[in-house]
Design a protein around this motif. Structure first.
Motif, short mmCIF file in Angstrom:
data_model
loop_
_atom_site.label_atom_id
_atom_site.label_comp_id
_atom_site.label_asym_id
_atom_site.label_seq_id
_atom_site.Cartn_x
_atom_site.Cartn_y
_atom_site.Cartn_z
N ARG A 59 0.82 -1.21 0.00
CA ARG A 59 0.00 0.00 0.00
C ARG A 59 0.85 1.25 0.00
N GLY A 63 1.10 4.12 -3.04
CA GLY A 63 0.72 5.49 -2.68
C GLY A 63 -0.55 5.60 -1.87
N LEU A 64 -1.13 4.47 -1.47
CA LEU A 64 -2.36 4.53 -0.66
C LEU A 64 -2.04 4.97 0.77
N PRO A 84 -1.65 8.17 -5.73
CA PRO A 84 -1.80 6.84 -6.35
C PRO A 84 -2.04 6.89 -7.86
N VAL A 88 0.10 4.76 -10.61
CA VAL A 88 -0.47 3.80 -11.56
C VAL A 88 -0.02 4.16 -12.98
N HIS A 94 -1.76 -2.29 -8.55
CA HIS A 94 -1.88 -2.94 -7.25
C HIS A 94 -3.19 -3.73 -7.23
N PRO A 96 -5.39 -5.32 -4.75
CA PRO A 96 -5.40 -5.23 -3.29
C PRO A 96 -5.87 -6.50 -2.59
#
Lengths: 251, 340
Positions: A59, A63-64, A84, A88, A94, A96
């Protein structure tokens, strides 16, 4: 088999490097100074028990979550302060933990959303065909609401959605979570196909054997630190040592 | 459906509405025409509320705050000079000098709401779930308090009156058509798909690179524009109103229409408006009592609210996502859910 990701010259080129990363959740330290790197074309596994910091690691890379200290570079660009959407677009997708498909949207819509951050959507249709070729089940269910799929199909969709971003690096968070053993085998077979196509992956897993079967290298995390690392073949040979690092019994 | 066919379907739908609007006053009495006007205004308000609350999943309780702002802004702008002198003598000079016709006043009211929505939404749209509902309720309360205390502009808690009665069936139906076409074009586009992804799973949406705040804020702002427009229509329909007209009771009336109809489709919002309005009108007339000669139903004042409440409960039990759910009437691509 159509190529979903741009092939990268395998070898010594480091595509992702994490240096002295620290991440906190409030006062709790989740990652306490981790450095690792992923080379182009490589599959690297992050192993460890619950709470070791594996998901936090992914994460933070995508960038979360913002790190407290340390640096993350992707293809020689600092990304640890980017939003984020930018990350991307740079080429990190990602998938999740817990699949997180968009339940009331159709399979096709979910895949289309995977390409949402891409500036160039001209090849969107072709890429979706590529995902359907990889997962024929998704083609059969393309008009169906994603929430009505089985767990395994949802995992395929989560993978396909990440591939739609045309990533240079794929972050996979526990693709085996909550799936039946046979389904896990089929998912990892697909991941092996992707690896053969040259897709670079950073894979989080609790399932040591399955992960080491796919990965080239692995890091074992324990309470936010790297407890052990090495080539997957070596770690496979020293299963006891890995398990001990997992459980924290290693002195 | 192809683009051309969708265009034709849109034209046909607009023509049908225009035809109905033209002949309706000849067919039915004035009372029914007035009910239809109110339904059209509610349609504008409920459909625009559904954009944020249903499609992006930000359940705002502040929509009526924008309706109030729209009603007062357009009301002040369209008051005649004489009315301004007698009702609002302390209005600042730059405002007391201008009197706008209905259409520009309505558009200005919508644009004022857009600016307000951007300012209010920038912090609030970062919240989720119950928090955003409570925070937007706070916005509604602030608007109400400001309206009551900005005496120079609004006459405070006293009735704001003298607004020309310009909301005809044509205006109300025309704005409803504009609202539905604009909302449908947004909702069934890549932007609309982003809205849904944000509603379904914020973390997954961020992970695929969708910017959550711009998605929510744009829906909130577009919804606020039509709330302001609807407020102007309502103000010019009533002619006189007060801050209490645009508060909790109206908020819950609109929310019940949205929830009953189904907040995940535009058709749902419209169906909710029709069902709730027709039911309450019918029940309100019934409760005055009926006399069939042989037997008579005695008047039961207040019974309509109880029956309405029971019907709402039954709909929520048997159709928890509203009458329409996420389905649309198939009137061509512009209102049809595209599953691709």
């Amino acid at each position: 088999m159509p190529r979903l990701a741009p092939p990268l010259a395998p070898g010594e080129e480091t595509i992702l490097s994490v240096d002295g990363l620290k991440v906190n959740y409030g006062a709790v330290a989740a990652i306490r100074g981790i450095s690792l790197d992923v080379k182009a074309g490589e599959v690297v596994a992050l192993l460890g028990a619950n709470g070791a910091g594996k998901s936090t690691m992914l994460r933070t890379i995508s960038g979360l979550i913002r790190p407290r200290a340390g640096a993350i570079s992707f293809a020689d660009e600092r990304i640890d302060r980017l939003p984020p959407a930018r990350i991307v677009r740079l080429g990190i997708a990602h998938s999740p933990e817990g699949r997180r498909v968009f339940g009331s949207l159709s399979v096709a819509e979910n895949l289309r959303l995977g390409a949402a951050a891409r500036p160039d959507r001209s090849t969107m249709e072709a890429d979706r065909e590529g995902v359907y070729a990889l997962f024929p089940r998704l083609r059969e269910r393309m008009g169906q609401a994603a929430g009505t799929l089985s767990g395994g199909e949802q995992q395929m969709l989560a993978l396909g959605r990440a591939l739609m971003a045309k990533p240079k690096l794929l972050l996979l968070d526990e693709p085996s979570l909550g799936l039946a053993p046979l389904v896990i085998v089929s998912i990892f077979k697909t991941l092996a196909e992707l690896k053969a196509q040259g897709v670079t992956m950073l894979l989080v897993e609790q399932n040591i054997t399955t992960a080491l079967g796919l990965a080239d290298r692995a890091y074992v995390l324990r309470t936010g630190e790297i407890a052990l690392s090495g080539a997957a073949s070596e770690l496979r040979a020293n299963y006891e040592e890995v398990a001990a690092a997992y459980l924290g019994a290693r002195g | 459906m192809s683009r051309a066919a969708a265009f034709v379907a849109t034209i046909v739908a607009v023509a049908v509405v225009a035809g109905l609007v033209a002949i309706l006053p000849q067919l039915v009495n004035d009372y029914i025409v007035r009910v239809v006007i109110v339904m059209c205004i509610s349609g504008v308000l409920v459909a625009s509320m559904g954009l944020g609350n249903g499609f992006t999943g930000v359940f705002s309780l502040g929509h009526v705050g924008f309706v109030a702002v729209g009603a007062y802004v357009s009301g002040i702008l369209s008051l005649s000079q004489a009315a301004k002198h007698s009702y609002l003598p302390d209005l600042p000079g730059w405002l007391s000098g201008i009197t706008l016709p209905f259409l520009p006043a309505t558009i200005v009211a919508g644009l004022v709401c857009v600016v307000l929505a951007l300012v209010v939404g920038a912090p609030l749209m970062r919240l989720s779930g119950y928090f955003v509902s409570v925070a937007t309720l706070g916005f509604l309360i602030i608007v109400n308090v400001v309206l009551i205390n900005a005496v120079d502009f609004t006459r405070g808690a006293r009735t704001f009156t003298g607004v020309p009665l310009e909301t005809t069936l044509r205006w109300a139906a025309g704005w409803l058509v504009v609202t539905v076409i604009v909302l449908a074009r947004v909702v069934y586009s890549p932007t609309g798909r982003r809205y849904l992804s944000v509603r379904e799973d914020v973390i997954a949406a961020r992970a695929v690179g969708i910017k959550v705040l711009p998605a929510r804020l744009s829906a909130f702002t577009l919804g606020a524009f039509f709330a302001g427009v609807g407020g102007s229509l309502y103000g010019h329909y009533l002619g006189s109103f007060s801050p209490a007209s645009f508060y909790m009771a109206y908020t819950f009336a609109l929310i019940s229409m949205l929830v009953i109809g189904g907040m995940q489709s535009i058709s749902g919002a419209l169906v909710g408006v029709v069902v709730v309005t027709v039911l309450s009108e019918v029940l309100r007339n019934l409760e005055r009592g009926l006399d069939f000669g042989a037997f008579a139903i005695p008047p039961l004042y207040g019974a309509s609210q109880i029956v309405l409440g029971i019907i709402f409960i039954l709909i929520m039990i048997f159709r928890p996502s509203g009458i329409m759910g996420d389905r649309e009437f198939g009137l061509g691509r512009f209102v049809k859910r595209k599953r691709a």
